[in-house]
Design an enzyme around this catalytic site. Structure first.
Site, PDB file in Angstrom:
ATOM      1  N   CYS A   2      92.175  56.229  48.064  1.00 40.70           N
ATOM      2  CA  CYS A   2      92.397  54.820  48.403  1.00 40.70           C
ATOM      3  C   CYS A   2      93.786  54.332  47.979  1.00 40.70           C
ATOM      4  CB  CYS A   2      91.385  53.943  47.697  1.00 40.70           C
ATOM      5  SG  CYS A   2      89.685  54.397  47.990  1.00 40.70           S
ATOM      6  N   ARG A  27      98.178  59.098  51.592  1.00 36.02           N
ATOM      7  CA  ARG A  27      97.204  59.401  50.554  1.00 36.02           C
ATOM      8  C   ARG A  27      95.860  59.826  51.140  1.00 36.02           C
ATOM      9  NH1 ARG A  27      98.671  56.583  45.624  1.00 36.02           N
ATOM     10  NH2 ARG A  27      96.515  56.288  45.050  1.00 36.02           N
ATOM     11  N   TRP A  74      89.293  55.674  51.114  1.00 39.12           N
ATOM     12  CA  TRP A  74      88.845  57.057  51.248  1.00 39.12           C
ATOM     13  C   TRP A  74      87.431  57.054  50.685  1.00 39.12           C
ATOM     14  CZ3 TRP A  74      87.354  61.123  47.967  1.00 39.12           C
ATOM     15  CH2 TRP A  74      87.349  62.394  48.558  1.00 39.12           C
ATOM     16  N   ASN A  98      90.797  51.043  43.917  1.00 40.09           N
ATOM     17  CA  ASN A  98      90.974  52.487  44.041  1.00 40.09           C
ATOM     18  C   ASN A  98      90.339  53.114  42.806  1.00 40.09           C
ATOM     19  OD1 ASN A  98      91.911  55.135  44.134  1.00 40.09           O
ATOM     20  ND2 ASN A  98      93.973  54.589  43.471  1.00 40.09           N
ATOM     21  N   GLY A  99      89.445  54.087  43.000  1.00 39.07           N
ATOM     22  CA  GLY A  99      88.803  54.732  41.857  1.00 39.07           C
ATOM     23  C   GLY A  99      87.297  54.735  42.026  1.00 39.07           C
ATOM     24  N   GLU A 482      96.575  80.515  48.734  1.00 38.81           N
ATOM     25  CA  GLU A 482      97.253  79.311  49.227  1.00 38.81           C
ATOM     26  C   GLU A 482      97.237  79.294  50.766  1.00 38.81           C
ATOM     27  OE1 GLU A 482      98.147  76.545  48.445  1.00 38.81           O
ATOM     28  OE2 GLU A 482      99.852  75.913  49.634  1.00 38.81           O
ATOM     29  N   LYS A 486      95.578  76.391  53.039  1.00 37.57           N
ATOM     30  CA  LYS A 486      96.349  75.651  54.045  1.00 37.57           C
ATOM     31  C   LYS A 486      95.623  75.683  55.386  1.00 37.57           C
ATOM     32  CE  LYS A 486      98.518  73.824  52.190  1.00 37.57           C
ATOM     33  NZ  LYS A 486      98.956  73.776  50.823  1.00 37.57           N
ATOM     34  N   GLU A 489      92.454  73.507  55.349  1.00 35.61           N
ATOM     35  CA  GLU A 489      92.739  72.073  55.257  1.00 35.61           C
ATOM     36  C   GLU A 489      93.099  71.451  56.591  1.00 35.61           C
ATOM     37  OE1 GLU A 489      95.943  72.081  52.136  1.00 35.61           O
ATOM     38  OE2 GLU A 489      94.835  70.314  51.498  1.00 35.61           O
ATOM     39  N   HIS A 505      84.369  95.526  47.343  1.00 35.98           N
ATOM     40  CA  HIS A 505      83.258  95.071  46.508  1.00 35.98           C
ATOM     41  C   HIS A 505      82.423  94.005  47.212  1.00 35.98           C
ATOM     42  CE1 HIS A 505      84.745  97.431  43.185  1.00 35.98           C
ATOM     43  NE2 HIS A 505      85.960  96.955  43.434  1.00 35.98           N
ATOM     44  N   LYS A 604      95.648  62.739  49.734  1.00 39.23           N
ATOM     45  CA  LYS A 604      96.846  63.358  49.174  1.00 39.23           C
ATOM     46  C   LYS A 604      96.796  63.354  47.655  1.00 39.23           C
ATOM     47  CE  LYS A 604     100.990  65.097  49.323  1.00 39.23           C
ATOM     48  NZ  LYS A 604     101.016  66.545  49.593  1.00 39.23           N
TER      49      LYS A 604
HETATM   50  O1  M6R Z   1      98.920  66.118  43.287  1.00 37.38           O
HETATM   51  P1  M6R Z   1      98.392  67.428  42.852  1.00 37.38           P
HETATM   52  O2  M6R Z   1      99.374  68.536  42.949  1.00 37.38           O
HETATM   53  O3  M6R Z   1      97.782  67.386  41.475  1.00 37.38           O
HETATM   54  O4  M6R Z   1      97.218  67.755  43.858  1.00 37.38           O
HETATM   55  C1  M6R Z   1      96.385  68.858  43.676  1.00 37.38           C
HETATM   56  C2  M6R Z   1      95.602  69.145  44.925  1.00 37.38           C
HETATM   57  O5  M6R Z   1      94.796  68.053  45.249  1.00 37.38           O
HETATM   58  C3  M6R Z   1      96.503  69.465  46.112  1.00 37.38           C
HETATM   59  O6  M6R Z   1      97.356  70.537  45.846  1.00 37.38           O
HETATM   60  C4  M6R Z   1      95.662  69.811  47.352  1.00 37.38           C
HETATM   61  O7  M6R Z   1      94.973  70.999  47.162  1.00 37.38           O
HETATM   62  C5  M6R Z   1      96.566  69.853  48.573  1.00 37.38           C
HETATM   63  N1  M6R Z   1      95.983  69.106  49.633  1.00 37.38           N
HETATM   64  C6  M6R Z   1      96.821  71.230  49.029  1.00 37.38           C
HETATM   65  O8  M6R Z   1      97.538  71.294  50.207  1.00 37.38           O
END
Ligand code: M6R
Length: 609
Positions: A2, A27, A74, A98-99, A482, A486, A489, A505, A604
């Site tokens: 949010c 965000r 959010w 927010n929270g 990673e 990606k 996501e 395994h 974000k």
């Molecule tokens: O702001 P941060 O680096 O602490 O965020 C951590 C994760 O939320 C962030 O890396 C998330 O996994 C991304 N969307 C990855 O692309």
């Protein structure tokens, strides 16, 4: 997650509120709304979906008023519907938040007993009713907010406005970030927001609430109180957010722009930590002495966690320091045993991730020295740290982290050299060699980016897949993880990553001719081992996408595709192999037509648990 904004202006604020919310879009959110006060009366407009829907609503039913609050939601408690969208209203009190209010259920039943009727499924609505109840007890708005804050458990940044008070807004912060902007002659008034980026069009004079603070704003200024309700000063700084360009340039998406920015931002980050003339690293500002440090604990989330895993390989191998690495959401609750005189490193692009921040606070209680790698210098994690190592990536707007990740790797690599030198594991000559390899990185990344069209073509086949497997060994394992993250996501394709040696395994059972397998295999000391695992995949018909600086022939098996990366020092391979996995995910998502920069369900900055 949010975003909140608020403006006390001298002309109608609805348009500016929406503009400020647009700057918080990155965000992640699924509904939005604003409320304004005009001639003492509250009015609000809300809409499910993107801000365009809210704008359409406002075009049909404009809002007057020189004071207002806005929100991008959010969803946590309750579906992303218009009814659940903020601002929430109770008896002339309007709130954005927010929270998460963790004790909202007990508060809700208590308020219901007092006759308050709930319209939404949200935790936030209790805040509006709590304040309204205090007002009914003849308290002033200030007293009502102050006394309501005492009942709230959880994390929040919130802003409240009151019917009949055209020059009053009250804000509060516990856990979630809260910036106050001070207007000037060009933009008279006062502003609040989840970050300075939201306020950038209006002002660069920004102050940040500390945890437990609350603030009373009028058009003339702000009075801040701490958690003991004592009036307190918080410093006003000049935010750089206005200078930062937050647009896509010639790119179709922020993510594409950010991928292409990597040579520049890595150079910038390197020049912060490296003395090019002397070919050595410079961490003279650090207060931590690594020579005597027993171990380093790293905790982070998501992509930042994978950077931490690469960091562990780098720091153990080149720095000679034992490193523990944890996912922050696990770390914070497993009550890890910390070494006496130890240090903990937190890696976070936003510097606001709730689990990372909570882990940091745990380590502080355990008397650990706190170090952080962040991209936002004013963030909570930065402010709680003994030593801050900034990544100079600039604002990262795409939800999928790219340039922040490679800048984190850059800082970790330079730090590994520093630690190795302090611990006597590497000598001056080795330091020069490693520094030179780092300096090469921006050029090598540009070479990988030149393969973009080829990777775009390869991604067509990936976009047809239901599942994708990623394999790698050593530092290529976190890059495989990673890559899988990606892809998941932004394309919503199921992807998993395994250490190549783990394949037999279990996961090898998944391999058939429909399974694309992306093998990250730079020609390093583990190359032959990875090739053996790749051949096991080929023998079972898996469709191999080979990311390597080795020749096609050296693969020794059929490849669906070969993505060629340039030869580099093994110290920096993770920085180079990160680029093709980003591009593969990006183009796959583009072919699938997903919302690349704001993928569904994602935020974000993850400021709640
Ligand atoms: O702001 P941060 O680096 O602490 O965020 C951590 C994760 O939320 C962030 O890396 C998330 O996994 C991304 N969307 C990855 O692309």
């Amino acid at each position: 997650m949010c975003g909140i904004v608020g403006i006390i202006g001298t002309s109608p604020v609805a348009g500016d509120l929406v503009d400020a919310l647009k700057r918080l879009e990155y965000r992640g959110y699924d509904s939005a709304g604003i409320a304004t006060l005009h001639e003492g009366k509250l009015a609000r407009r809300r809409a499910k979906g993107k801000l365009k829907a809210l704008e359409t609503r406002l075009n049909g039913e404009p809002l007057a008023g020189n004071l207002g609050i806005g929100h991008t939601r959010w969803a946590t408690h309750g579906k992303p519907t218009e009814v659940n969208a903020h601002p929430h209203i109770s008896d002339g009190v309007s709130v954005v938040h927010n929270g998460i209010i963790e004790n909202f259920k007990s508060l809700r039943s208590d308020l219901e007993k007092d006759g308050f009727v709930f319209e939404t499924e949200t935790d936030t609505e209790v805040i509006a009713h709590l304040i309204a109840r205090e007002l009914k007890a003849n308290k002033s708005p200030q007293e009502a907010v102050r006394d309501s804050l005492g009942s709230l458990e959880g994390a929040f940044a919130l802003a409240v406005i009151f019917e009949g008070h055209d020059d009053l807004m009250i804000g509060a912060r516990r856990g979630s970030p809260f910036a106050i902007g001070f207007g000037d002659e060009d933009s008279p008034g006062m502003y609040i927001g989840s970050d300075a980026i939201a306020l950038a069009p209006f002002t660069n004079k920004v102050s940040y609430l500390e945890d437990g603070d609350w603030v009373v704003l009028t058009g003339q200024g702000a009075t801040i109180y701490n958690e003991k309700n004592e009036e307190i000063e918080r410093s006003i700084s000049t935010s750089m957010a206005q200078a930062l360009v937050v647009d896509k340039g010639n790119h179709r998406h922020f993510m594409a722009k950010e991928i292409h920015e990597q040579p520049d931002v890595i150079s910038r980050t390197l020049s912060h930590y490296i003395d090019l003339g002397k070919e050595c690293v410079d961490f003279s500002s650090l207060s931590i002495d690594f020579k005597t440090l027993p171990r380093l604990s790293i905790a982070a989330c998501g992509t930042a966690y994978y950077a931490g895993v690469v960091g562990k390989y780098l720091i153990e191998q080149w720095g000679g320091l034992p490193v523990d690495i944890d996912i922050a959401s696990e770390f914070r609750y497993r009550e890890p045993l910390m070494s006496e005189g130890g240090a903990a490193l937190f890696i976070s692009q936003s510097g606001e991730t709730a689990d990372s921040l909570a882990s940091l606070k745990y380590c502080k209680q355990q008397n650990q020295k706190i170090l952080s790698i962040v991209n936002v210098n004013e963030s909570s994690i930065a402010r709680e740290s003994d030593d801050v190592l900034p990544t100079l990536a600039g604002p990262e707007i795409g939800v999928a982290s790219t340039k922040a990740f490679t800048c984190q790797l850059t800082v970790l690599a330079a730090l590994a050299i520093h630690i190795g030198r302090q611990r006597g594991v590497i000598d001056e000559a080795k330091e020069s060699e490693l520094v030179r390899s780092l300096v090469e990185v921006p050029r090598l990344i540009s070479e990988v980016l030149a393969y973009e069209e080829e990777i775009d073509r390869i991604s067509h086949s990936l976009s047809q897949a239901r599942d994708v497997l990623y394999l790698g060994r050593g530092m290529s394992f976190p890059i495989a993880m990673e890559g899988a993250l990606k892809l998941k996501e932004i394309s919503y394709i199921h992807a998993e990553a395994y250490a190549a040696g783990e394949l037999k395994h279990g996961p090898i059972a998944l391999i058939d001719e429909n399974m694309p397998v992306i093998v990250v295999a730079p020609e390093d000391r583990l190359f032959d081992k990875t090739i053996s695992n790749m051949q096991e995949v080929a023998a079972r018909g898996g469709q191999i996408i080979f990311i390597s600086d080795a020749t096609r022939e050296s693969a020794g098996c059929d490849l669906a595709h070969h993505i060629v990366i340039p030869k580099c020092h093994e110290f920096v391979t993770a920085l180079i192999t990160a680029i093709p996995v980003q591009l593969l995910a990006y183009y796959t998502a583009v072919h699938m037509g997903t919302d690349v920069d704001q993928p569904r369900n994602l935020a974000k900055s993850v400021t709640v648990e």
